[in-house]
Write a protein that holds these residues in place. Structure first.
Motif, PDB file in Angstrom:
ATOM      1  N   GLY A 128       0.784  -1.232   0.000  1.00 41.29           N
ATOM      2  CA  GLY A 128       0.000   0.000   0.000  1.00 41.29           C
ATOM      3  C   GLY A 128       0.814   1.279   0.000  1.00 41.29           C
ATOM      4  N   LEU A 129       2.128   1.178   0.056  1.00 41.92           N
ATOM      5  CA  LEU A 129       2.962   2.383   0.000  1.00 41.92           C
ATOM      6  C   LEU A 129       3.080   2.873  -1.437  1.00 41.92           C
ATOM      7  CD1 LEU A 129       5.958   1.425   2.317  1.00 41.92           C
ATOM      8  CD2 LEU A 129       3.908   2.721   2.901  1.00 41.92           C
ATOM      9  N   LYS A 130       3.279   4.168  -1.587  1.00 41.81           N
ATOM     10  CA  LYS A 130       3.535   4.733  -2.904  1.00 41.81           C
ATOM     11  C   LYS A 130       4.959   4.352  -3.327  1.00 41.81           C
ATOM     12  CE  LYS A 130       3.548   9.144  -5.326  1.00 41.81           C
ATOM     13  NZ  LYS A 130       2.487   9.163  -6.289  1.00 41.81           N
ATOM     14  N   LEU A 131       5.120   4.043  -4.604  1.00 47.21           N
ATOM     15  CA  LEU A 131       6.441   3.702  -5.127  1.00 47.21           C
ATOM     16  C   LEU A 131       7.334   4.936  -5.101  1.00 47.21           C
ATOM     17  CD1 LEU A 131       8.326   1.670  -6.594  1.00 47.21           C
ATOM     18  CD2 LEU A 131       7.366   2.543  -8.745  1.00 47.21           C
ATOM     19  N   GLY A 132       8.450   4.840  -4.385  1.00 46.47           N
ATOM     20  CA  GLY A 132       9.425   5.925  -4.345  1.00 46.47           C
ATOM     21  C   GLY A 132      10.461   5.790  -5.441  1.00 46.47           C
ATOM     22  N   ALA A 133      10.871   4.531  -5.720  1.00 47.80           N
ATOM     23  CA  ALA A 133      11.898   4.308  -6.736  1.00 47.80           C
ATOM     24  C   ALA A 133      12.017   2.820  -7.049  1.00 47.80           C
ATOM     25  CB  ALA A 133      13.251   4.834  -6.259  1.00 47.80           C
ATOM     26  N   ILE A 134      12.577   2.568  -8.224  1.00 50.27           N
ATOM     27  CA  ILE A 134      13.003   1.234  -8.604  1.00 50.27           C
ATOM     28  C   ILE A 134      14.517   1.294  -8.742  1.00 50.27           C
ATOM     29  CG2 ILE A 134      12.956  -0.564 -10.386  1.00 50.27           C
ATOM     30  CD1 ILE A 134      10.164   0.510 -11.201  1.00 50.27           C
ATOM     31  N   VAL A 135      15.204   0.395  -8.082  1.00 55.51           N
ATOM     32  CA  VAL A 135      16.658   0.315  -8.211  1.00 55.51           C
ATOM     33  C   VAL A 135      16.965  -0.829  -9.172  1.00 55.51           C
ATOM     34  CG1 VAL A 135      18.831  -0.151  -7.021  1.00 55.51           C
ATOM     35  CG2 VAL A 135      17.075   1.255  -5.918  1.00 55.51           C
ATOM     36  N   TYR A 136      17.789  -0.540 -10.168  1.00 53.16           N
ATOM     37  CA  TYR A 136      18.127  -1.514 -11.202  1.00 53.16           C
ATOM     38  C   TYR A 136      19.645  -1.650 -11.260  1.00 53.16           C
ATOM     39  CZ  TYR A 136      18.991  -3.160 -15.985  1.00 53.16           C
ATOM     40  OH  TYR A 136      19.446  -3.841 -17.094  1.00 53.16           O
ATOM     41  N   CYS A 137      20.134  -2.822 -10.871  1.00 57.72           N
ATOM     42  CA  CYS A 137      21.569  -3.116 -10.897  1.00 57.72           C
ATOM     43  C   CYS A 137      21.770  -4.324 -11.806  1.00 57.72           C
ATOM     44  CB  CYS A 137      22.079  -3.401  -9.492  1.00 57.72           C
ATOM     45  SG  CYS A 137      21.789  -2.040  -8.334  1.00 57.72           S
ATOM     46  N   PRO A 138      22.137  -4.095 -13.062  1.00 59.77           N
ATOM     47  CA  PRO A 138      22.047  -5.137 -14.089  1.00 59.77           C
ATOM     48  C   PRO A 138      23.153  -6.181 -14.117  1.00 59.77           C
ATOM     49  CG  PRO A 138      22.886  -3.126 -15.053  1.00 59.77           C
ATOM     50  CD  PRO A 138      22.535  -2.807 -13.620  1.00 59.77           C
ATOM     51  N   LYS A 139      23.985  -6.269 -13.092  1.00 64.67           N
ATOM     52  CA  LYS A 139      25.198  -7.086 -13.176  1.00 64.67           C
ATOM     53  C   LYS A 139      24.993  -8.495 -13.723  1.00 64.67           C
ATOM     54  CE  LYS A 139      24.985  -8.335  -8.352  1.00 64.67           C
ATOM     55  NZ  LYS A 139      25.479  -8.269  -7.064  1.00 64.67           N
ATOM     56  N   GLU A 140      24.105  -9.281 -13.168  1.00 65.55           N
ATOM     57  CA  GLU A 140      23.996 -10.678 -13.589  1.00 65.55           C
ATOM     58  C   GLU A 140      22.560 -11.108 -13.843  1.00 65.55           C
ATOM     59  OE1 GLU A 140      26.032 -13.171 -10.793  1.00 65.55           O
ATOM     60  OE2 GLU A 140      27.872 -12.007 -10.956  1.00 65.55           O
ATOM     61  N   ILE A 141      21.682 -10.196 -14.138  1.00 63.89           N
ATOM     62  CA  ILE A 141      20.293 -10.566 -14.385  1.00 63.89           C
ATOM     63  C   ILE A 141      19.980 -10.442 -15.873  1.00 63.89           C
ATOM     64  CG2 ILE A 141      19.461 -10.047 -12.063  1.00 63.89           C
ATOM     65  CD1 ILE A 141      18.419  -7.354 -13.120  1.00 63.89           C
ATOM     66  N   SER A 142      19.068 -11.272 -16.333  1.00 61.39           N
ATOM     67  CA  SER A 142      18.708 -11.243 -17.752  1.00 61.39           C
ATOM     68  C   SER A 142      17.498 -10.347 -18.007  1.00 61.39           C
ATOM     69  CB  SER A 142      18.419 -12.666 -18.233  1.00 61.39           C
ATOM     70  OG  SER A 142      17.367 -13.240 -17.483  1.00 61.39           O
ATOM     71  N   PHE A 143      16.774  -9.983 -16.968  1.00 67.59           N
ATOM     72  CA  PHE A 143      15.604  -9.115 -17.083  1.00 67.59           C
ATOM     73  C   PHE A 143      15.475  -8.348 -15.780  1.00 67.59           C
ATOM     74  CE2 PHE A 143      11.203  -8.022 -16.398  1.00 67.59           C
ATOM     75  CZ  PHE A 143      10.834  -7.488 -17.612  1.00 67.59           C
ATOM     76  N   PRO A 144      15.115  -7.079 -15.824  1.00 69.02           N
ATOM     77  CA  PRO A 144      14.937  -6.259 -17.013  1.00 69.02           C
ATOM     78  C   PRO A 144      16.265  -5.938 -17.680  1.00 69.02           C
ATOM     79  CG  PRO A 144      14.644  -4.933 -15.036  1.00 69.02           C
ATOM     80  CD  PRO A 144      14.828  -6.348 -14.583  1.00 69.02           C
ATOM     81  N   THR A 145      16.167  -5.588 -18.950  1.00 66.16           N
ATOM     82  CA  THR A 145      17.339  -5.182 -19.720  1.00 66.16           C
ATOM     83  C   THR A 145      17.412  -3.654 -19.756  1.00 66.16           C
ATOM     84  OG1 THR A 145      16.126  -5.065 -21.796  1.00 66.16           O
ATOM     85  CG2 THR A 145      17.081  -7.218 -21.206  1.00 66.16           C
ATOM     86  N   GLU A 146      18.493  -3.125 -20.297  1.00 63.75           N
ATOM     87  CA  GLU A 146      18.600  -1.668 -20.482  1.00 63.75           C
ATOM     88  C   GLU A 146      17.447  -1.163 -21.355  1.00 63.75           C
ATOM     89  OE1 GLU A 146      20.664   0.485 -19.051  1.00 63.75           O
ATOM     90  OE2 GLU A 146      22.050  -0.923 -18.115  1.00 63.75           O
ATOM     91  N   ASP A 147      17.049  -1.948 -22.360  1.00 62.91           N
ATOM     92  CA  ASP A 147      15.916  -1.561 -23.211  1.00 62.91           C
ATOM     93  C   ASP A 147      14.622  -1.492 -22.417  1.00 62.91           C
ATOM     94  OD1 ASP A 147      17.528  -1.336 -25.448  1.00 62.91           O
ATOM     95  OD2 ASP A 147      16.959  -3.282 -26.292  1.00 62.91           O
ATOM     96  N   ASP A 148      14.417  -2.448 -21.496  1.00 62.23           N
ATOM     97  CA  ASP A 148      13.221  -2.426 -20.642  1.00 62.23           C
ATOM     98  C   ASP A 148      13.206  -1.178 -19.770  1.00 62.23           C
ATOM     99  OD1 ASP A 148      12.157  -4.986 -21.469  1.00 62.23           O
ATOM    100  OD2 ASP A 148      13.709  -5.929 -20.240  1.00 62.23           O
ATOM    101  N   VAL A 149      14.367  -0.824 -19.247  1.00 65.23           N
ATOM    102  CA  VAL A 149      14.482   0.377 -18.419  1.00 65.23           C
ATOM    103  C   VAL A 149      14.148   1.617 -19.250  1.00 65.23           C
ATOM    104  CG1 VAL A 149      16.119   1.853 -17.173  1.00 65.23           C
ATOM    105  CG2 VAL A 149      16.100  -0.629 -16.775  1.00 65.23           C
ATOM    106  N   GLN A 150      14.696   1.700 -20.452  1.00 62.15           N
ATOM    107  CA  GLN A 150      14.414   2.851 -21.311  1.00 62.15           C
ATOM    108  C   GLN A 150      12.931   2.923 -21.669  1.00 62.15           C
ATOM    109  OE1 GLN A 150      16.790   5.286 -21.985  1.00 62.15           O
ATOM    110  NE2 GLN A 150      14.879   6.331 -22.493  1.00 62.15           N
ATOM    111  N   HIS A 151      12.332   1.771 -21.936  1.00 64.17           N
ATOM    112  CA  HIS A 151      10.895   1.722 -22.233  1.00 64.17           C
ATOM    113  C   HIS A 151      10.087   2.230 -21.033  1.00 64.17           C
ATOM    114  CE1 HIS A 151       7.135   0.368 -23.985  1.00 64.17           C
ATOM    115  NE2 HIS A 151       6.858  -0.227 -22.837  1.00 64.17           N
ATOM    116  N   TRP A 152      10.483   1.833 -19.826  1.00 63.11           N
ATOM    117  CA  TRP A 152       9.786   2.286 -18.614  1.00 63.11           C
ATOM    118  C   TRP A 152       9.835   3.812 -18.517  1.00 63.11           C
ATOM    119  CZ3 TRP A 152      10.683   4.891 -14.028  1.00 63.11           C
ATOM    120  CH2 TRP A 152       9.738   4.715 -13.014  1.00 63.11           C
ATOM    121  N   ILE A 153      11.025   4.378 -18.772  1.00 60.66           N
ATOM    122  CA  ILE A 153      11.191   5.835 -18.716  1.00 60.66           C
ATOM    123  C   ILE A 153      10.325   6.510 -19.785  1.00 60.66           C
ATOM    124  CG2 ILE A 153      12.862   7.711 -19.111  1.00 60.66           C
ATOM    125  CD1 ILE A 153      13.280   6.319 -16.424  1.00 60.66           C
ATOM    126  N   ASP A 154      10.330   5.947 -20.990  1.00 56.25           N
ATOM    127  CA  ASP A 154       9.667   6.584 -22.134  1.00 56.25           C
ATOM    128  C   ASP A 154       8.142   6.498 -22.107  1.00 56.25           C
ATOM    129  OD1 ASP A 154      12.164   7.215 -23.087  1.00 56.25           O
ATOM    130  OD2 ASP A 154      12.209   5.595 -24.578  1.00 56.25           O
TER     131      ASP A 154
END
Length: 114
Positions: free
Chosen positions: A63-89
């Protein structure tokens, strides 16, 4: 790590008290939660709702409002940089700040819980 600590301090300084944070790429670590003093859900890739958390992060913050999403892409396959850009756009007012090897994604000011 020092990088994660810097990210957490930035989250603490740039998100409202009482807001929630979702973390991708740090496994199930509580480091961001501890140092940012925000309710945080760190999502390991094996979590069954992993992709749903990316699509609807506020649904996982009690029930809290989203303050931020932290994305540290070191060893994960998703989300990708493209997914992050899509989220921003896809919503005016969303923004991204890079801290060390991570990105902190901020929702638009008028974005609601969901």
């Amino acid at each position: 790590s020092l990088g994660t600590y810097k990210v957490a301090l930035t989250v603490k300084d740039t998100t409202p008290e009482g807001s929630g944070v979702v973390v991708f790429g740090e496994g199930y670590s509580s480091e961001v939660a501890f140092h940012s003093q925000r309710k945080t859900m760190a999502i390991p890739e094996w979590f069954s709702g992993y992709r749903r958390v990316w699509e609807f992060p506020a649904d996982y913050l009690g029930g809290l409002k989203l303050g931020a999403i932290v994305y540290c892409p070191k060893e994960i396959s998703f989300p990708t940089e493209d997914d992050v850009q899509h989220w921003i756009d896809t919503r005016p007012g969303r923004r991204l700040v890079k801290v060390d090897r991570c990105s902190i994604l901020y929702p638009a000011a008028d974005e609601s819980n969901g």
